[in-house]
Design a protein around this motif. Structure first.
Motif, mmCIF file in Angstrom:
data_model
loop_
_atom_site.group_PDB
_atom_site.id
_atom_site.type_symbol
_atom_site.label_atom_id
_atom_site.label_comp_id
_atom_site.label_asym_id
_atom_site.label_seq_id
_atom_site.Cartn_x
_atom_site.Cartn_y
_atom_site.Cartn_z
ATOM 1 N N GLN A 1 17.242 8.688 79.335
ATOM 2 C CA GLN A 1 17.100 8.343 78.314
ATOM 3 C C GLN A 1 16.614 9.414 77.033
ATOM 4 O OE1 GLN A 1 13.866 5.191 77.585
ATOM 5 N NE2 GLN A 1 15.355 3.591 77.562
ATOM 6 N N VAL A 2 17.076 9.354 75.905
ATOM 7 C CA VAL A 2 16.784 10.451 74.907
ATOM 8 C C VAL A 2 15.984 9.954 73.740
ATOM 9 C CG1 VAL A 2 18.003 11.947 73.206
ATOM 10 C CG2 VAL A 2 19.228 11.477 75.267
ATOM 11 N N GLN A 3 15.008 10.466 73.461
ATOM 12 C CA GLN A 3 14.023 10.192 72.468
ATOM 13 C C GLN A 3 14.070 11.093 71.270
ATOM 14 O OE1 GLN A 3 12.592 10.953 75.600
ATOM 15 N NE2 GLN A 3 13.169 8.888 76.127
ATOM 16 N N LEU A 4 14.030 10.718 70.140
ATOM 17 C CA LEU A 4 14.397 11.289 68.793
ATOM 18 C C LEU A 4 12.943 11.089 67.953
ATOM 19 C CD1 LEU A 4 17.853 10.870 67.527
ATOM 20 C CD2 LEU A 4 17.144 12.702 69.035
ATOM 21 N N VAL A 5 12.400 12.217 67.489
ATOM 22 C CA VAL A 5 11.018 12.027 66.809
ATOM 23 C C VAL A 5 11.389 12.652 65.465
ATOM 24 C CG1 VAL A 5 8.557 12.357 66.596
ATOM 25 C CG2 VAL A 5 9.593 11.878 68.897
ATOM 26 N N GLU A 6 11.294 12.029 64.415
ATOM 27 C CA GLU A 6 11.526 12.389 62.971
ATOM 28 C C GLU A 6 10.108 12.675 62.409
ATOM 29 O OE1 GLU A 6 15.340 9.758 62.694
ATOM 30 O OE2 GLU A 6 13.650 9.409 61.513
ATOM 31 N N SER A 7 10.208 13.599 61.493
ATOM 32 C CA SER A 7 8.888 13.932 60.780
ATOM 33 C C SER A 7 9.410 14.440 59.321
ATOM 34 C CB SER A 7 7.950 14.824 61.441
ATOM 35 O OG SER A 7 8.520 15.956 61.512
ATOM 36 N N GLY A 8 8.370 14.399 58.252
ATOM 37 C CA GLY A 8 8.583 15.298 57.002
ATOM 38 C C GLY A 8 8.898 14.292 55.865
ATOM 39 N N GLY A 9 9.156 13.187 56.032
ATOM 40 C CA GLY A 9 9.048 12.174 54.940
ATOM 41 C C GLY A 9 8.047 11.915 54.120
ATOM 42 N N GLY A 10 8.264 11.252 52.847
ATOM 43 C CA GLY A 10 7.134 11.288 51.988
ATOM 44 C C GLY A 10 7.456 10.719 50.612
ATOM 45 N N LEU A 11 6.380 11.075 49.689
ATOM 46 C CA LEU A 11 6.644 10.651 48.203
ATOM 47 C C LEU A 11 6.716 12.090 47.474
ATOM 48 C CD1 LEU A 11 6.618 8.677 45.761
ATOM 49 C CD2 LEU A 11 4.179 8.920 45.919
ATOM 50 N N VAL A 12 7.651 12.193 46.576
ATOM 51 C CA VAL A 12 7.948 13.528 45.913
ATOM 52 C C VAL A 12 8.461 13.120 44.454
ATOM 53 C CG1 VAL A 12 10.299 13.692 46.801
ATOM 54 C CG2 VAL A 12 8.868 15.738 46.035
ATOM 55 N N GLN A 13 8.077 13.933 43.525
ATOM 56 C CA GLN A 13 8.464 13.559 42.185
ATOM 57 C C GLN A 13 9.988 14.107 42.085
ATOM 58 O OE1 GLN A 13 5.855 15.834 39.804
ATOM 59 N NE2 GLN A 13 4.571 14.044 39.794
ATOM 60 N N PRO A 14 10.684 13.686 41.145
ATOM 61 C CA PRO A 14 12.079 14.044 40.979
ATOM 62 C C PRO A 14 12.161 15.655 40.787
ATOM 63 C CG PRO A 14 11.827 12.245 39.814
ATOM 64 C CD PRO A 14 10.242 12.584 40.302
ATOM 65 N N GLY A 15 13.138 16.279 41.311
ATOM 66 C CA GLY A 15 13.221 17.718 41.231
ATOM 67 C C GLY A 15 12.539 18.406 42.229
ATOM 68 N N GLY A 16 11.642 17.750 42.945
ATOM 69 C CA GLY A 16 10.772 18.228 44.060
ATOM 70 C C GLY A 16 11.639 18.355 45.580
ATOM 71 N N SER A 17 11.059 18.920 46.320
ATOM 72 C CA SER A 17 11.849 19.190 47.643
ATOM 73 C C SER A 17 11.068 18.388 48.835
ATOM 74 C CB SER A 17 11.870 20.559 47.880
ATOM 75 O OG SER A 17 12.367 21.389 46.863
ATOM 76 N N GLY A 26 14.102 14.529 76.433
ATOM 77 C CA GLY A 26 14.459 13.653 77.337
ATOM 78 C C GLY A 26 15.631 14.013 78.325
ATOM 79 N N ASN A 27 16.429 13.206 78.548
ATOM 80 C CA ASN A 27 17.659 13.679 79.562
ATOM 81 C C ASN A 27 18.807 14.024 78.915
ATOM 82 O OD1 ASN A 27 19.476 13.620 81.746
ATOM 83 N ND2 ASN A 27 19.498 11.397 82.047
ATOM 84 N N ILE A 28 18.522 15.222 78.564
ATOM 85 C CA ILE A 28 19.495 15.916 77.822
ATOM 86 C C ILE A 28 20.072 17.148 78.476
ATOM 87 C CG2 ILE A 28 19.820 17.194 75.650
ATOM 88 C CD1 ILE A 28 17.601 15.701 74.306
ATOM 89 N N PHE A 29 21.372 17.382 78.603
ATOM 90 C CA PHE A 29 22.227 18.353 79.242
ATOM 91 C C PHE A 29 22.697 19.202 78.081
ATOM 92 C CE2 PHE A 29 24.198 21.047 82.041
ATOM 93 C CZ PHE A 29 25.525 21.410 81.584
ATOM 94 N N SER A 30 23.385 18.611 77.108
ATOM 95 C CA SER A 30 23.952 19.362 75.986
ATOM 96 C C SER A 30 24.047 18.350 74.883
ATOM 97 C CB SER A 30 25.360 19.569 76.277
ATOM 98 O OG SER A 30 25.915 20.395 75.414
ATOM 99 N N ILE A 31 23.609 19.007 73.559
ATOM 100 C CA ILE A 31 23.701 18.137 72.252
ATOM 101 C C ILE A 31 25.195 18.610 71.548
ATOM 102 C CG2 ILE A 31 22.678 17.776 70.133
ATOM 103 C CD1 ILE A 31 20.071 17.756 71.467
ATOM 104 N N TYR A 32 25.713 17.780 71.105
ATOM 105 C CA TYR A 32 27.128 18.119 70.325
ATOM 106 C C TYR A 32 26.666 18.277 69.001
ATOM 107 C CZ TYR A 32 28.673 16.323 74.856
ATOM 108 O OH TYR A 32 29.221 16.198 76.267
ATOM 109 N N THR A 33 26.924 17.136 68.404
ATOM 110 C CA THR A 33 26.639 16.950 66.700
ATOM 111 C C THR A 33 25.285 16.311 66.456
ATOM 112 O OG1 THR A 33 28.812 16.832 66.128
ATOM 113 C CG2 THR A 33 27.382 16.147 64.752
ATOM 114 N N MET A 34 24.438 16.863 65.567
ATOM 115 C CA MET A 34 23.302 16.294 64.921
ATOM 116 C C MET A 34 23.660 16.084 63.654
ATOM 117 S SD MET A 34 20.557 18.725 66.878
ATOM 118 C CE MET A 34 19.051 17.630 67.096
#
Length: 120
Positions: A1-17, A26-34
């Motif tokens: 199995q492969v697990q993906l853990v995301e982070s970095g979201g939130g609330l930001v004002q227009p024009g922000g970053s 996990g069980n990863i030999f090779s990653i093609y496209t992300m």
């Protein structure tokens, strides 16, 4: 199995970053496209940006010039740097990774999603 853990979201004002990260493990030999997709309320999930193992990228027209996708192959991690954010960028952002496992079977895995809200 492969697990993906995301982070970095939130609330930001227009024009922000914001910078999103997605680490695959996990069980990863090779990653093609992300890739990064997003889904706003009442709308279909759409491709935001993608990057191949060789570093080729493509972007949705709506984010070109504002978002940058990159990856660290040693860490099996993909990033999405988002600048000049607009209210219409508000959505749940999902990471999607395609690759092969140690049995040389292809896989496609989704992250759990991270909320990005652009509002004043």
């Amino acid at each position: 199995q492969v697990q993906l853990v995301e982070s970095g979201g939130g609330l930001v004002q227009p024009g922000g970053s914001l910078r999103l990260s997605c680490a695959a493990s996990g069980n990863i030999f090779s990653i093609y496209t992300m890739s990064w997709y997003r889904q706003a309320p009442g709308k279909q999930r759409e491709l935001v940006a993608a990057i191949t193992s060789g570093g080729n990228t493509n972007y949705a027209d709506s984010v070109k010039g504002r978002f940058t996708i990159s990856r660290d192959n040693a860490k099996n991690t993909v990033y999405l740097q988002m600048t000049s954010l607009k209210p219409e960028d508000t959505a749940v952002y999902y990471c999607y990774t395609q690759g092969s496992d140690y049995a040389r079977r292809d896989f496609g895995s989704w992250g759990q999603g991270t909320q990005v809200t652009v509002s004043s």
